[in-house]
Write a protein that holds these residues in place. Structure first.
Motif, PDB file in Angstrom:
ATOM      1  N   PHE A 172       0.738  -1.305  -0.058  1.00  0.00           N
ATOM      2  CA  PHE A 172       0.057  -0.055  -0.038  1.00  0.00           C
ATOM      3  C   PHE A 172       0.759   1.343  -0.062  1.00  0.00           C
ATOM      4  O   PHE A 172       0.676   2.094  -0.918  1.00  0.00           O
ATOM      5  CB  PHE A 172      -0.953   0.050   1.165  1.00  0.00           C
ATOM      6  N   SER A 173       1.417   1.375   0.975  1.00  0.00           N
ATOM      7  CA  SER A 173       2.831   2.446   1.070  1.00  0.00           C
ATOM      8  C   SER A 173       3.454   2.657  -0.285  1.00  0.00           C
ATOM      9  O   SER A 173       3.727   3.701  -0.644  1.00  0.00           O
ATOM     10  CB  SER A 173       3.625   2.180   2.288  1.00  0.00           C
ATOM     11  N   PRO A 276       1.128  -6.279   9.503  1.00  0.00           N
ATOM     12  CA  PRO A 276       1.862  -5.953   8.142  1.00  0.00           C
ATOM     13  C   PRO A 276       1.582  -4.252   7.967  1.00  0.00           C
ATOM     14  O   PRO A 276       1.953  -3.842   6.869  1.00  0.00           O
ATOM     15  CB  PRO A 276       0.349  -6.603   7.459  1.00  0.00           C
ATOM     16  N   TYR A 277       1.180  -3.584   8.903  1.00  0.00           N
ATOM     17  CA  TYR A 277       0.752  -2.164   8.578  1.00  0.00           C
ATOM     18  C   TYR A 277       2.155  -0.983   8.560  1.00  0.00           C
ATOM     19  O   TYR A 277       3.051  -1.426   9.345  1.00  0.00           O
ATOM     20  CB  TYR A 277      -0.151  -1.735   9.674  1.00  0.00           C
ATOM     21  N   ARG A 278       2.016  -0.348   7.659  1.00  0.00           N
ATOM     22  CA  ARG A 278       3.176   0.679   7.542  1.00  0.00           C
ATOM     23  C   ARG A 278       2.731   1.881   6.964  1.00  0.00           C
ATOM     24  O   ARG A 278       1.628   2.173   6.594  1.00  0.00           O
ATOM     25  CB  ARG A 278       4.210   0.045   6.197  1.00  0.00           C
ATOM     26  N   PRO A 279       3.482   2.911   7.505  1.00  0.00           N
ATOM     27  CA  PRO A 279       2.801   4.466   7.099  1.00  0.00           C
ATOM     28  C   PRO A 279       3.431   4.771   5.363  1.00  0.00           C
ATOM     29  O   PRO A 279       3.964   4.136   4.800  1.00  0.00           O
ATOM     30  CB  PRO A 279       3.909   5.153   8.104  1.00  0.00           C
ATOM     31  N   PHE A 280       2.432   5.902   5.315  1.00  0.00           N
ATOM     32  CA  PHE A 280       2.904   6.443   4.150  1.00  0.00           C
ATOM     33  C   PHE A 280       2.387   7.761   4.092  1.00  0.00           C
ATOM     34  O   PHE A 280       1.788   8.329   5.075  1.00  0.00           O
ATOM     35  CB  PHE A 280       1.945   5.586   3.017  1.00  0.00           C
ATOM     36  N   PRO A 298       8.823   6.350   4.535  1.00  0.00           N
ATOM     37  CA  PRO A 298       8.180   5.498   5.317  1.00  0.00           C
ATOM     38  C   PRO A 298       8.826   4.492   6.459  1.00  0.00           C
ATOM     39  O   PRO A 298       8.458   4.359   7.456  1.00  0.00           O
ATOM     40  CB  PRO A 298       7.559   4.508   4.444  1.00  0.00           C
ATOM     41  N   ASP A 299      10.215   4.149   6.060  1.00  0.00           N
ATOM     42  CA  ASP A 299      10.991   3.510   7.140  1.00  0.00           C
ATOM     43  C   ASP A 299      11.530   4.204   8.184  1.00  0.00           C
ATOM     44  O   ASP A 299      11.358   4.058   9.387  1.00  0.00           O
ATOM     45  CB  ASP A 299      12.174   3.028   6.383  1.00  0.00           C
ATOM     46  N   ALA A 378      17.627   4.261   8.198  1.00  0.00           N
ATOM     47  CA  ALA A 378      16.588   4.461   7.098  1.00  0.00           C
ATOM     48  C   ALA A 378      16.820   5.286   6.120  1.00  0.00           C
ATOM     49  O   ALA A 378      16.452   5.029   4.764  1.00  0.00           O
ATOM     50  CB  ALA A 378      15.143   4.867   7.903  1.00  0.00           C
ATOM     51  N   LEU A 379      17.103   6.568   6.294  1.00  0.00           N
ATOM     52  CA  LEU A 379      17.474   7.493   5.264  1.00  0.00           C
ATOM     53  C   LEU A 379      18.573   7.275   4.354  1.00  0.00           C
ATOM     54  O   LEU A 379      18.537   7.325   3.082  1.00  0.00           O
ATOM     55  CB  LEU A 379      17.637   8.885   5.939  1.00  0.00           C
ATOM     56  N   GLY A 380      19.809   6.374   4.891  1.00  0.00           N
ATOM     57  CA  GLY A 380      21.003   5.885   4.349  1.00  0.00           C
ATOM     58  C   GLY A 380      20.248   4.785   3.215  1.00  0.00           C
ATOM     59  O   GLY A 380      20.987   4.621   2.198  1.00  0.00           O
TER      60      GLY A 380
END
Length: 604
Positions: A172-173, A276-280, A298-299, A378-380
């Motif tokens: 989804f994300s 399973p849920y993740r942000p977006f 998102p990470d 995460a950004l790396g």
């Protein structure tokens, strides 16, 4: 450096007045709406072109979880065709309870009618919601994007949520970012708000405390009005269970972009069922001390959601946890302070974290060294994905494609299609073409493998440059792969090229192209591999009669006609000596006379 020297509204490209109105209507929706499935509030902004639709939250467990452990279902692609990974053909999962409420709203209320009117009036549509009202706002926004923006080019909607729970999985994300829809979603999260993390916890761990917590947040409940002391033990249990599960999910996800090779970490999800849920979308993290920052990775958001909600110390007791639950209802003061900021910090790259003022901001928000290291990782990881894309050998791809194009043109001048010339392998040029084919196949096999492993940015499969290059590669190279397959007689043992032999290096670019062209029905036979179907029909016709394969032939002819009308089929396919021409002319005369493509050939 971070884009942190602009106000929040400037960074979001959305007026502070609209954000404030979205919050006001969202809170009013809690107070004045009844059953969530058929009510919402809407208001046009005076002397402006925006209209805001705000949705109420839900306060019963079955409106959050449809079943254990996490209540997710596969997305309905008839409503949300974009919510999938294109090449892998994996479909997104969404929270069933939230989705069910959205469907009821769409079918039983006037929402669709009012939105249609707003589109015709060329209004900027803003969907909003607080707590689980945000779930409806997000789903309605995706529905609008699918129905109006992607298909008809309507004005892009905006979605503003305040302390909303997560609603969809990583696909989804991924799909939201691939379609470049992330900027449409603005999610505010205040310090210690546990609601955005709730869906990371299996129902079995919170089924006893969740009803009390929902009552606590419901504006019409006694818990909300009086903050009863009896809630404190339930609050403590709920808070700690959610944080524990959020920690497991955040740690597991972090292991992937930290490059962990630990076997225990790799097998962790086999023994512990993780949410399973993740942000977006864009997340704005803020507190009451006029400190805030935003990001859309998102990470990084997932890591921040966990660290932002942790209790200050393990010794904080039930009463403290109970008070912190109130964070979900304290957005008014936080939002007002946030919108007044003129030095809003926005994190885009790992290098942004090196600035001292940004370090100070994160420290003021309670993010410790471990949290900042997680953001770095995460950004790396995103930076590495971008580097992977930049390192694709595009020059070699273009060089080899030019060589194959020249080979094709030379064959055409000799009145022989390059498909047939390649099958015969009579000249040195055929060998050179094979060398280029193999080099290109190797490069594109690696590209596809990296797409499957998620080693490119989420928007990779949606980029015009890769869609166009992939289409050019597929149309030019796949006929040679088909020719090689049947030249070697591999169909005798392995079966049809289309069923058994077609590589993913052609399937993936075809799906990218079809998605980009808004094709509803995806083709199993494309213009680049249809000669494989011709070869199979020839093979089958030796064992059966014409009537048994007539339907298959007619279907193929219809597709060929479409490709010719759309100018995607080259004229070398219908040269007099080509495989396709010779096969078609071998068909029964009565068939050829009625054929939809008879005009393509010189009848003899």
């Amino acid at each position: 450096m971070a884009q942190g020297r602009r106000s929040l509204s400037e960074r979001l490209e959305m007026r502070a007045e609209i954000i404030s109105k979205a919050f006001e209507l969202s809170m009013n929706a809690h107070k004045f709406c009844g059953a969530r499935s058929d009510e919402y509030l809407s208001q046009e902004i005076h002397n402006s072109f925006e209209i805001v639709f705000a949705f109420p939250g839900s306060w019963s467990v079955n409106e959050w979880f449809s079943c254990s452990p996490f209540g997710e279902i596969k997305i309905d692609l008839s409503l949300f065709p974009c919510l999938r990974s294109i090449g892998n053909q994996e479909f997104a999962f969404v929270n069933e309870a939230f989705f069910r409420e959205f469907i009821a709203l769409l079918r039983t209320s006037r929402l669709a009618i009012e939105v249609e009117k707003a589109v015709k009036d060329k209004k900027q549509v803003v969907f909003a919601g607080h707590s689980s009202g945000g779930s409806l706002a997000m789903l309605t926004t995706v529905w609008f994007l699918e129905r109006y923006t992607r298909k008809n080019g309507a004005t892009t909607p905006r979605c503003v949520t305040f302390g909303s729970p997560l609603i969809g999985d990583h696909i989804f994300s991924h799909a939201i970012r691939r379609e470049n829809w992330g900027r449409c979603f603005i999610n505010f999260v205040t310090k210690y708000d546990i609601v955005p993390l709730t869906m990371l916890t299996p129902l079995s761990l919170i089924h006893k405390t969740l009803p009390r917590i929902l009552d606590f947040h419901c504006p019409k409940s006694e818990f909300y009005k009086h903050m009863m002391i009896s809630t404190s033990s339930a609050a403590s249990s709920f808070y700690l269970n959610v944080l524990t599960q959020a920690s497991l999910v955040a740690s597991y996800v972090a292991s992937s972009f930290r490059g962990s090779t630990n076997i225990l970490v790799g097998n962790f999800s086999k023994f512990v069922e993780l949410s399973p849920y993740r942000p977006f979308g864009t997340y704005i993290f803020c507190d009451e001390d006029k400190t805030s920052f935003g990001m859309e990775n998102p990470d990084a958001i997932l890591q921040t959601l966990f660290y932002f909600s942790r209790l200050s110390t393990e010794e904080e007791g039930p009463m403290v946890a109970c008070l912190k639950l109130n964070a979900n209802m304290r957005y008014e003061v936080v939002l007002d302070n946030c919108l007044k900021m003129q030095n809003f910090v926005y994190l885009e790259n790992a290098s942004d974290l090196e600035a001292e003022d940004i370090k100070d901001t994160l420290h003021d928000l309670g993010l410790d060294t471990r949290a900042i290291l997680s953001l770095y990782a995460a950004l790396g990881f995103e930076k590495q994905k971008m580097k992977n894309e930049a390192e694709i050998e595009k020059e070699i791809i273009e060089k080899d494609l030019c060589a194959i194009q020249k080979y094709k043109m030379d064959c055409e001048l000799s009145k022989v299609g390059y498909y047939d010339a390649f099958k015969m392998q009579n000249n040195e040029s055929d060998f050179k073409a094979d060398v280029a084919r193999l080099e290109l196949a190797g490069i594109w096999d690696e590209i596809v493998d990296m797409v499957k492993r998620g080693e490119f940015p989420d928007n990779f499969e949606g980029k015009k440059e890769w869609i166009e290059l992939g289409t050019k590669f597929r149309r030019l190279l796949e006929p040679l792969d088909v020719a090689n397959y049947y030249m070697q007689g591999r169909n005798d043992d392995a079966g049809s090229y289309l069923i058994k032999g077609r590589p993913r290096r052609y399937k993936f670019p075809q799906r990218w192209h079809e998605h980009d062209k808004r094709m509803v029905r995806y083709e199993t036979i494309s213009e680049s591999c249809f000669l494989g179907e011709v070869e199979e029909i020839k093979f089958v016709s030796k064992k059966t009669c014409y009537e048994d394969i007539k339907e298959r032939i007619v279907k193929l002819e219809g597709q060929v006609l479409d490709w010719c009308n759309n100018e995607v089929l080259d004229k070398d396919v219908i040269l007099e000596s080509s495989t396709f021409t010779q096969w078609w002319k071998s068909l029964p005369d009565e068939h050829k006379l009625a054929s939809c493509i008879k005009h393509l050939f010189v009848m003899t």
